[in-house]
Design a protein around this motif. Structure first.
Motif, PDB file in Angstrom:
ATOM      1  N   LEU A 138      13.021  42.563 -56.686  1.00  0.00           N
ATOM      2  CA  LEU A 138      13.067  43.291 -55.424  1.00  0.00           C
ATOM      3  C   LEU A 138      11.717  43.460 -54.753  1.00  0.00           C
ATOM      4  O   LEU A 138      11.645  43.545 -53.517  1.00  0.00           O
ATOM      5  N   PHE A 139      10.642  43.551 -55.503  1.00  0.00           N
ATOM      6  CA  PHE A 139       9.331  43.774 -54.898  1.00  0.00           C
ATOM      7  C   PHE A 139       8.953  42.590 -54.018  1.00  0.00           C
ATOM      8  O   PHE A 139       9.132  41.435 -54.373  1.00  0.00           O
ATOM      9  N   MET A 140       8.406  42.896 -52.848  1.00  0.00           N
ATOM     10  CA  MET A 140       8.029  41.875 -51.860  1.00  0.00           C
ATOM     11  C   MET A 140       9.169  40.893 -51.611  1.00  0.00           C
ATOM     12  O   MET A 140       8.955  39.697 -51.424  1.00  0.00           O
ATOM     13  N   GLU A 141      10.394  41.408 -51.638  1.00  0.00           N
ATOM     14  CA  GLU A 141      11.591  40.603 -51.377  1.00  0.00           C
ATOM     15  C   GLU A 141      11.635  39.361 -52.260  1.00  0.00           C
ATOM     16  O   GLU A 141      12.077  38.287 -51.835  1.00  0.00           O
TER      17      GLU A 141
ATOM     18  N   GLY B   7       3.446  35.587 -53.925  1.00  0.00           N
ATOM     19  CA  GLY B   7       2.652  36.403 -53.021  1.00  0.00           C
ATOM     20  C   GLY B   7       2.179  37.690 -53.653  1.00  0.00           C
ATOM     21  O   GLY B   7       1.042  38.131 -53.423  1.00  0.00           O
ATOM     22  N   TYR B   8       3.026  38.313 -54.475  1.00  0.00           N
ATOM     23  CA  TYR B   8       2.665  39.564 -55.148  1.00  0.00           C
ATOM     24  C   TYR B   8       1.556  39.305 -56.164  1.00  0.00           C
ATOM     25  O   TYR B   8       0.565  40.045 -56.235  1.00  0.00           O
ATOM     26  N   ALA B   9       1.699  38.234 -56.943  1.00  0.00           N
ATOM     27  CA  ALA B   9       0.661  37.905 -57.926  1.00  0.00           C
ATOM     28  C   ALA B   9      -0.655  37.566 -57.228  1.00  0.00           C
ATOM     29  O   ALA B   9      -1.735  37.999 -57.658  1.00  0.00           O
TER      30      ALA B   9
ATOM     31  N   ALA C 116      -5.896  28.258 -58.601  1.00  0.00           N
ATOM     32  CA  ALA C 116      -4.455  28.350 -58.838  1.00  0.00           C
ATOM     33  C   ALA C 116      -3.751  28.962 -57.633  1.00  0.00           C
ATOM     34  O   ALA C 116      -2.660  28.523 -57.238  1.00  0.00           O
ATOM     35  N   MET C 117      -4.368  29.970 -57.035  1.00  0.00           N
ATOM     36  CA  MET C 117      -3.790  30.585 -55.834  1.00  0.00           C
ATOM     37  C   MET C 117      -3.721  29.586 -54.687  1.00  0.00           C
ATOM     38  O   MET C 117      -2.721  29.509 -53.970  1.00  0.00           O
ATOM     39  N   ILE C 118      -4.782  28.812 -54.505  1.00  0.00           N
ATOM     40  CA  ILE C 118      -4.813  27.822 -53.420  1.00  0.00           C
ATOM     41  C   ILE C 118      -3.775  26.733 -53.686  1.00  0.00           C
ATOM     42  O   ILE C 118      -3.082  26.270 -52.771  1.00  0.00           O
TER      43      ILE C 118
ATOM     44  N   ASN D 209       2.239  36.078 -47.431  1.00  0.00           N
ATOM     45  CA  ASN D 209       1.548  36.918 -48.410  1.00  0.00           C
ATOM     46  C   ASN D 209       0.469  36.139 -49.164  1.00  0.00           C
ATOM     47  O   ASN D 209      -0.631  36.646 -49.397  1.00  0.00           O
ATOM     48  N   THR D 210       0.798  34.906 -49.541  1.00  0.00           N
ATOM     49  CA  THR D 210      -0.170  34.119 -50.301  1.00  0.00           C
ATOM     50  C   THR D 210      -1.353  33.699 -49.435  1.00  0.00           C
ATOM     51  O   THR D 210      -2.510  33.724 -49.890  1.00  0.00           O
ATOM     52  N   ALA D 211      -1.100  33.336 -48.194  1.00  0.00           N
ATOM     53  CA  ALA D 211      -2.203  32.952 -47.298  1.00  0.00           C
ATOM     54  C   ALA D 211      -3.171  34.113 -47.108  1.00  0.00           C
ATOM     55  O   ALA D 211      -4.395  33.933 -47.189  1.00  0.00           O
TER      56      ALA D 211
END
Length: 414
Positions: free
Chosen positions: A298-301, A306-308, A326-328, A341-343
């Motif tokens: 449920l968090f951040m739909e 994106g949450y990580a 890793a994020m990129i 969220n990730t951007a």
């Protein structure tokens, strides 16, 4: 309901005692709200679905809350607790939305109601004329003509009194749901796993109620990843050792939940950062399948990536180049709304606070150049979203795809 106190009588008793016609929601008079609340208890699934759609449109319109909204809260709480209500988890999720709006505004650090109350008090005390003068000066400080026009538009729609009313209503909604936390906490032991999951999610946004809710969340953490995350959101450093064993769980969703919680609690060691980096690069498939209860994350739909990524970005200097890469890498695998969220997290991590304008490409670090190039190479289906372009503008990047590709020296597609 496993010994949980039952609701006695009609959960909608007193509904008609409220002057709904004299209250306002997004479309004017709230006289339609009682019928919609009653429809949530209909045996007809289509009737319930229509009522939910209407309530999300009028008392919670695109994240906004209104004068009528907090008056609906006690009835939603009673319906959530009454086993005669179908799909009670939907009542709990509507309560969550009413209380906090969209959760991405609060994550990964968690809700800060004390600061929220101070901000509302400040807003009520400010001189409206001074606010307007400040906005006019802000317009004049725009870096270019496009930005100036954007700021001028925001100035023309600015309504200080409306902003104050909205802030007061939103805080009133939060406090109305908070008043029901003692009743809602018992739902952590409900027979319905979806009710347990949505309740665990909701309780993560009430840190002031932690003495009451944390024991139940820690018990629920044995079976529900939402409870792990929420315990991390409302707990303190003393909870870290209770949650750390889940970092070695066989279930990837529970490992992710533990890493999110431990990072929030200030216990982000190499293992935690490694887990978050792995999720940012490639989230576990459980985000689609849900946990063992069948409830979606449920968090951040459900946007685990994106949450990580946002959690890693919030760790500032503790995150090494490996995690950033890793994020990129994960960002390159996103598209459309799944990129937002990730951007933002990637830009936060590699550039720090938003800055305008960015220096020439040659002056950027390797990670910064890699991030910019990845954004420039995002497909046109992502670039059509104004939210995405707004994220780029916040860090001084061109919000035109061709311009960013030129800045990043990405070859033309022609």
């Amino acid at each position: 309901m496993n010994g949980i106190e039952q609701v006695s009588g009609d959960p909608l008793a007193g509904l008609d005692d409220i002057d709904w016609a004299g209250l306002q929601h997004a479309y004017g008079s709230a006289e339609d709200v009682p019928g919609q609340l009653r429809a949530l208890r209909s045996p007809d699934e289509k009737v319930r679905e229509k009522a939910r759609w209407e309530l999300y449109g009028n008392i919670f319109h695109q994240g906004s809350r209104y004068e009528a909204t907090p008056h609906a809260v006690p009835f939603l709480i009673r319906m959530a607790r009454d086993p005669g209500t179908p799909e009670r988890e939907d009542c709990v999720m509507l309560l969550s939305a009413i209380a906090i709006g969209y959760d991405e505004a609060w994550l990964p650090r968690g809700a800060d109601p004390g600061r929220w109350r101070e901000e509302v008090e400040r807003l009520q005390a400010v001189d409206p004329e001074q606010v307007r003068r400040d906005l006019e000066a802000w317009v004049q400080e725009a870096a270019d003509e496009n930005e100036r026009r954007s700021r001028e538009f925001r100035l023309t729609i600015h309504d200080h009194e409306a902003n104050v009313r909205a802030a007061v209503w939103e805080l009133a909604c939060y406090d109305a749901v908070r008043a029901g936390v003692p009743e809602l906490t018992g739902l952590l032991e409900d027979e319905d796993p979806r009710v347990r999951a949505t309740t665990a999610y909701l309780l993560g946004f009430f840190p002031e109620e932690a003495p009451r809710t944390l024991p139940g969340l820690l018990r629920a953490a044995r079976t529900d990843p939402h409870a792990i995350v929420s315990a991390g959101l409302v707990g303190d450093a003393s909870c870290a050792e209770r949650l750390r064993p889940y970092l070695g769980d066989e279930d990837p969703l529970r490992r992710c939940a533990a890493a999110l919680a431990l990072a929030r609690l200030g216990a982000a060691d190499e293992a935690v950062i490694g887990e978050l980096a792995a999720v940012a690069a490639e989230p576990p498939g459980a985000q689609d399948d849900g946990d063992e209860s069948g409830a979606p994350f449920l968090f951040m739909e459900g946007d685990l990536r994106g949450y990580a990524a946002a959690t890693l970005a919030a760790l500032d200097g503790e995150v090494g180049a490996r995690a950033a890469e890793a994020m990129i890498e994960g960002l390159a695998r996103t598209s459309q709304t799944g990129s937002f969220n990730t951007a933002a997290a990637v830009l936060q991590l590699v550039f720090g606070e938003p800055r305008q304008p960015l220096p020439p490409l040659e002056e950027l670090t390797d990670l910064q150049r890699k991030a910019v190039r990845t954004l420039a190479e995002m497909g046109p289906e992502t670039w059509r979203w104004g939210n995405f372009m707004g994220i780029l503008r916040a860090w001084g990047l061109p919000s035109d795809r061709a311009e960013l590709r030129a800045y990043a020296r990405v070859p033309s597609e022609d």
